[in-house]
Enzyme design. Structure first.
Site, PDB file in Angstrom:
ATOM      1  N   ASP A  99     -10.344 -19.704  -4.160  1.00 35.18           N
ATOM      2  CA  ASP A  99      -9.734 -18.700  -3.776  1.00 35.18           C
ATOM      3  C   ASP A  99      -9.323 -17.794  -4.835  1.00 35.18           C
ATOM      4  O   ASP A  99      -8.710 -17.969  -5.686  1.00 35.18           O
ATOM      5  CB  ASP A  99      -8.074 -19.312  -3.227  1.00 35.18           C
ATOM      6  CG  ASP A  99      -7.446 -18.348  -1.865  1.00 35.18           C
ATOM      7  OD1 ASP A  99      -6.961 -18.970  -0.835  1.00 35.18           O
ATOM      8  OD2 ASP A  99      -7.709 -17.031  -2.121  1.00 35.18           O
ATOM      9  N   ASP A 207      -8.510 -13.151  -1.261  1.00 36.27           N
ATOM     10  CA  ASP A 207      -7.247 -12.762  -0.672  1.00 36.27           C
ATOM     11  C   ASP A 207      -6.825 -11.154  -0.541  1.00 36.27           C
ATOM     12  O   ASP A 207      -6.732 -10.590  -1.522  1.00 36.27           O
ATOM     13  CB  ASP A 207      -6.177 -13.451  -1.448  1.00 36.27           C
ATOM     14  CG  ASP A 207      -4.791 -13.476  -1.093  1.00 36.27           C
ATOM     15  OD1 ASP A 207      -4.360 -14.206  -0.155  1.00 36.27           O
ATOM     16  OD2 ASP A 207      -3.836 -12.917  -1.643  1.00 36.27           O
ATOM     17  N   GLU A 266     -10.631 -11.758   3.140  1.00 38.13           N
ATOM     18  CA  GLU A 266      -9.382 -12.144   4.007  1.00 38.13           C
ATOM     19  C   GLU A 266      -9.065 -10.697   4.249  1.00 38.13           C
ATOM     20  O   GLU A 266      -8.539  -9.814   3.088  1.00 38.13           O
ATOM     21  CB  GLU A 266      -8.217 -12.840   3.541  1.00 38.13           C
ATOM     22  CG  GLU A 266      -7.032 -13.036   4.297  1.00 38.13           C
ATOM     23  CD  GLU A 266      -5.828 -12.892   3.923  1.00 38.13           C
ATOM     24  OE1 GLU A 266      -5.471 -12.596   2.861  1.00 38.13           O
ATOM     25  OE2 GLU A 266      -4.762 -13.576   4.535  1.00 38.13           O
ATOM     26  N   HIS A 339      -3.141 -21.482   6.370  1.00 40.79           N
ATOM     27  CA  HIS A 339      -1.808 -21.869   5.727  1.00 40.79           C
ATOM     28  C   HIS A 339      -0.744 -20.990   6.096  1.00 40.79           C
ATOM     29  O   HIS A 339       0.348 -20.929   5.669  1.00 40.79           O
ATOM     30  CB  HIS A 339      -2.052 -22.206   4.144  1.00 40.79           C
ATOM     31  CG  HIS A 339      -2.551 -20.773   3.687  1.00 40.79           C
ATOM     32  ND1 HIS A 339      -3.708 -20.492   3.708  1.00 40.79           N
ATOM     33  CD2 HIS A 339      -1.954 -19.960   2.743  1.00 40.79           C
ATOM     34  CE1 HIS A 339      -4.057 -19.167   3.068  1.00 40.79           C
ATOM     35  NE2 HIS A 339      -2.664 -18.908   2.431  1.00 40.79           N
ATOM     36  N   ASP A 340      -1.369 -19.643   6.616  1.00 42.96           N
ATOM     37  CA  ASP A 340      -0.328 -18.639   6.825  1.00 42.96           C
ATOM     38  C   ASP A 340      -0.100 -18.846   8.474  1.00 42.96           C
ATOM     39  O   ASP A 340       0.887 -17.882   8.860  1.00 42.96           O
ATOM     40  CB  ASP A 340      -1.157 -17.197   6.732  1.00 42.96           C
ATOM     41  CG  ASP A 340      -1.032 -17.096   5.452  1.00 42.96           C
ATOM     42  OD1 ASP A 340      -1.956 -16.435   4.807  1.00 42.96           O
ATOM     43  OD2 ASP A 340      -0.142 -17.542   4.455  1.00 42.96           O
TER      44      ASP A 340
HETATM   45  O1  TEU Z   1      -2.179 -13.467   3.232  1.00 46.78           O
HETATM   46  C1  TEU Z   1      -2.037 -12.202   3.406  1.00 46.78           C
HETATM   47  C2  TEU Z   1      -1.206 -11.671   4.400  1.00 46.78           C
HETATM   48  O2  TEU Z   1      -1.721 -10.761   5.430  1.00 46.78           O
HETATM   49  C3  TEU Z   1      -0.104 -12.679   4.881  1.00 46.78           C
HETATM   50  O3  TEU Z   1       0.892 -11.747   4.450  1.00 46.78           O
HETATM   51  C4  TEU Z   1      -0.219 -12.780   6.362  1.00 46.78           C
HETATM   52  O4  TEU Z   1      -0.550 -11.662   7.070  1.00 46.78           O
HETATM   53  C5  TEU Z   1       1.206 -13.153   6.519  1.00 46.78           C
HETATM   54  O5  TEU Z   1       1.625 -14.151   5.846  1.00 46.78           O
HETATM   55  C6  TEU Z   1       1.220 -13.849   8.226  1.00 46.78           C
HETATM   56  O6  TEU Z   1       2.520 -13.652   8.497  1.00 46.78           O
HETATM   57  C7  TEU Z   1      -2.391 -13.784   1.822  1.00 46.78           C
HETATM   58  C8  TEU Z   1      -2.311 -15.396   1.669  1.00 46.78           C
HETATM   59  O7  TEU Z   1      -3.154 -15.895   2.758  1.00 46.78           O
HETATM   60  C9  TEU Z   1      -0.768 -15.569   1.798  1.00 46.78           C
HETATM   61  O8  TEU Z   1      -0.627 -17.123   1.616  1.00 46.78           O
HETATM   62  C10 TEU Z   1      -0.297 -15.124   0.632  1.00 46.78           C
HETATM   63  O9  TEU Z   1       1.123 -15.012   0.582  1.00 46.78           O
HETATM   64  C11 TEU Z   1      -0.524 -13.433   0.614  1.00 46.78           C
HETATM   65  O10 TEU Z   1      -1.896 -13.009   0.714  1.00 46.78           O
HETATM   66  C12 TEU Z   1      -0.237 -12.832  -0.490  1.00 46.78           C
HETATM   67  O11 TEU Z   1      -1.099 -13.213  -1.841  1.00 46.78           O
END
Ligand code: TEU
Length: 564
Positions: A99, A207, A266, A339-340
């Protein structure tokens, strides 16, 4: 490019390390826990592991706040363990994708510590520092340089009294944004990426990589009614130099490497049009992107704290548009969760009576689209959302910050906020993987950092690995189909019955062979007519019921038919 790049027949498995498997009893998953489960992954049939961050980090955002890109956080292990994991995967013919979190670092990264040490430090310009808004009282609400809000509530600017300036953080205040306008920043990132590729890793999940180019004027964003802050998105989502930066990254890091690599960007907010540019192989930017349209359909105005019922025709329209746009040029990633995001079977299926049937249907429908499928840890077991009780049960900074802002500044009650949080909060997907029916689901011998879902006593790997009818073994069959049938990896895509509100139907075809995929997103029997009676006699290659007759679908049934 051959058009048949290796990643088009590959399946990626995402590991969120702190919740996967704990080997030392500290209640947090770690690298040696993953190493102990490599045969489980190999047996599942996945080709690539995408490992969420394991670098040194204060863990403010569970590792997406990195303080040393070239070392492993002790909670996860060390570089020797990482090398052991890498060798273990390679020995099984699998790949490791790390990542890459370079839109921001941790505020404890030496780069930021130096940058913040004084206005004239050589690294001051490695981050976005700005004076207070003219005529404002520094450090008071409204004195921020612009009105952008943070993704984790509050303003996107943090005041530093020692220098009298603010620094930008699109996420938590412990995640200051790097200034990609500065060529020194870019060079340092490329050096780090090359260091990892030279170590043997096979690529990166990048990310929020489409946020790295900001409009350097940092203009005000539009502020919606009732919102405390403006939306900076129009000024940093796929910003002015994003294609230049990704092409430079490709030249400095990936070009000339003679091994199969995977790059997936992403990209929250990315449009179909931009994704075509990002993934067009001739442009040499990234192989594929994670787009977010289908995971915003069950929210009022894309606000995850205002969940609403998903309409299947909206889902088909969205995914179908991405299939059509990236069909001939470019490439899609395919995912229900990560994970989000909330757990797939709870969000898109039925995690009650029809949990196993709907989990299997979702797997087949997703994986048989054109694109590279991503399996999020536990999805292959049909793991569900978690019923959190109080705010103290949560761990996610996004949740905790929202709860505080909503109850203190927006006048909502604790109960109202907890109800709004429940369906789509990120901790739903972060409860530990359920390995068996022992204490804590076999995840740890210690106290887990976050509660294990009580349904681990029935939903767990041990109960499924040897059960040919399990969700796990259905995933094995779906993954195997991508490896064995070229129609799955390379066939074209045609959406069928776009207006049907219960059935998801599409066709995949190559010269000489085609598949028909029919998924019932409802608990009621659905007759299906795709206007081609010849399908009724076609061979069934996959299904979650004993073979039935014709095309009628039973509750949450998926049928995959094949004809030459
Ligand atoms: O997520 C980016 C992102 O857009 C997230 O904020 C997502 O849209 C949101 O969590 C949904 O509600 C990446 C990573 O996957 C996330 O775990 C991190 O918190 C974020 O970037 C900051 O690094």
């Amino acid at each position: 490019r051959s058009g048949r790049e290796w990643f088009k027949s590959a399946v990626v498995y995402q590991i969120y390390p702190r919740s996967f498997a704990d080997s030392d009893g500290d209640g947090v998953g770690d690298l040696r826990g993953i190493i102990s489960r490599l045969d489980y992954l190999h047996n599942l049939g996945v080709d690539v592991v995408w490992l969420s961050p394991v670098y040194r980090s204060p863990q403010d955002d569970n590792g997406y706040d990195i303080s040393d890109y070239q070392d492993i956080d002790p909670v996860f292990g060390d570089l020797a363990a990482l090398d052991e994991l890498l060798n273990g995967l390679h020995a099984r013919g699998m790949k490791l994708v790390m990542d890459l979190v370079v839109n921001h670092t941790s505020d404890e990264h030496p780069w930021f510590v130096e940058s913040a040490s004084s206005r004239d430090n050589p690294k001051r310009d490695w981050y976005w520092w700005q004076p207070p808004r003219p005529g404002s009282e520094p450090g008071t609400p409204g004195a921020e340089p612009n009105n952008w809000g943070s993704a984790f509530s509050g303003p996107a600017w943090e005041y530093d009294p020692s220098s009298g300036e603010y620094y930008l953080h699109l996420f938590s205040k412990k995640q200051p944004d790097l200034n990609w306008e500065n060529p020194e920043v870019r060079a340092a990132v490329y050096d780090m990426m090359n260091w990892w590729l030279d170590r043997g890793v096979d690529g990166f999940r990048m990310d929020v990589i489409n946020f790295i180019s900001k409009d350097p004027r940092l203009p005000e964003g539009p502020r919606a009614e009732g919102m405390l802050y403006g939306d900076g998105g129009p000024h940093y989502i796929s910003g002015p130099r994003i294609h230049e930066f990704l092409q430079e990254m490709h030249q400095e890091v990936f070009a000339g490497r003679d091994k199969d690599l995977l790059t997936v960007g992403e990209m929250p907010g990315v449009t179909v049009e931009d994704a075509l540019l990002f993934t067009d192989p001739s442009r040499e930017e990234v192989d594929m992107v994670f787009q977010f349209e289908h995971v915003a359909l069950d929210q009022e105005g894309g606000n995850k704290w205002r969940p609403k019922k998903l309409v299947l025709t909206d889902l088909k329209k969205s995914l179908g548009r991405w299939q059509d746009a990236l069909g001939e040029r470019g490439w899609n990633s395919l995912y229900w969760g990560n994970h989000d995001q909330a757990r797939a079977v709870s969000r898109f299926g039925d995690d009650g009576r029809y949990r196993e049937l709907s989990a299997k249907m979702l797997a087949a429908v997703l994986h048989l689209h054109r694109g590279t499928p991503y399996v999020y840890q536990g999805e292959e077991l049909g793991m569900t959302n978690m019923a959190f009780g109080a705010i103290s049960d949560y761990r996610d900074i996004e949740v905790l910050n929202h709860h505080r802002e909503a109850t203190t500044h927006l006048g909502h009650t604790d109960a109202e906020v907890l109800a709004a949080l429940a369906p789509l909060n990120r901790d739903n997907a972060r409860t530990p993987v359920q390995w068996d029916a022992s204490r804590h689901g076999g995840f740890t011998t210690g106290a887990p950092w976050i509660a294990v879902n009580p349904n681990a006593n029935t939903i767990n790997a041990a109960a499924q690995i040897d059960d040919p009818e399990s969700v796990y073994n259905f995933y094995r069959q779906v993954i195997a189909l991508r490896h064995t049938d070229p129609v799955v990896a390379y066939g074209d895509f045609t959406m069928l019955l776009p207006e049907d509100e219960h059935v998801y139907a599409f066709r995949r075809s190559l010269p000489g062979a085609e598949l028909l995929v029919l998924g019932n997103f409802s608990a009621t029997v659905q007759p299906v007519d795709v206007g081609d009676a010849a399908w009724s006699g076609a061979a069934s290659v996959l299904g979650n019921y004993p073979p039935g007759t014709g095309l009628t679908l039973r509750p949450w049934e998926v049928k995959v038919l094949r004809r030459e």
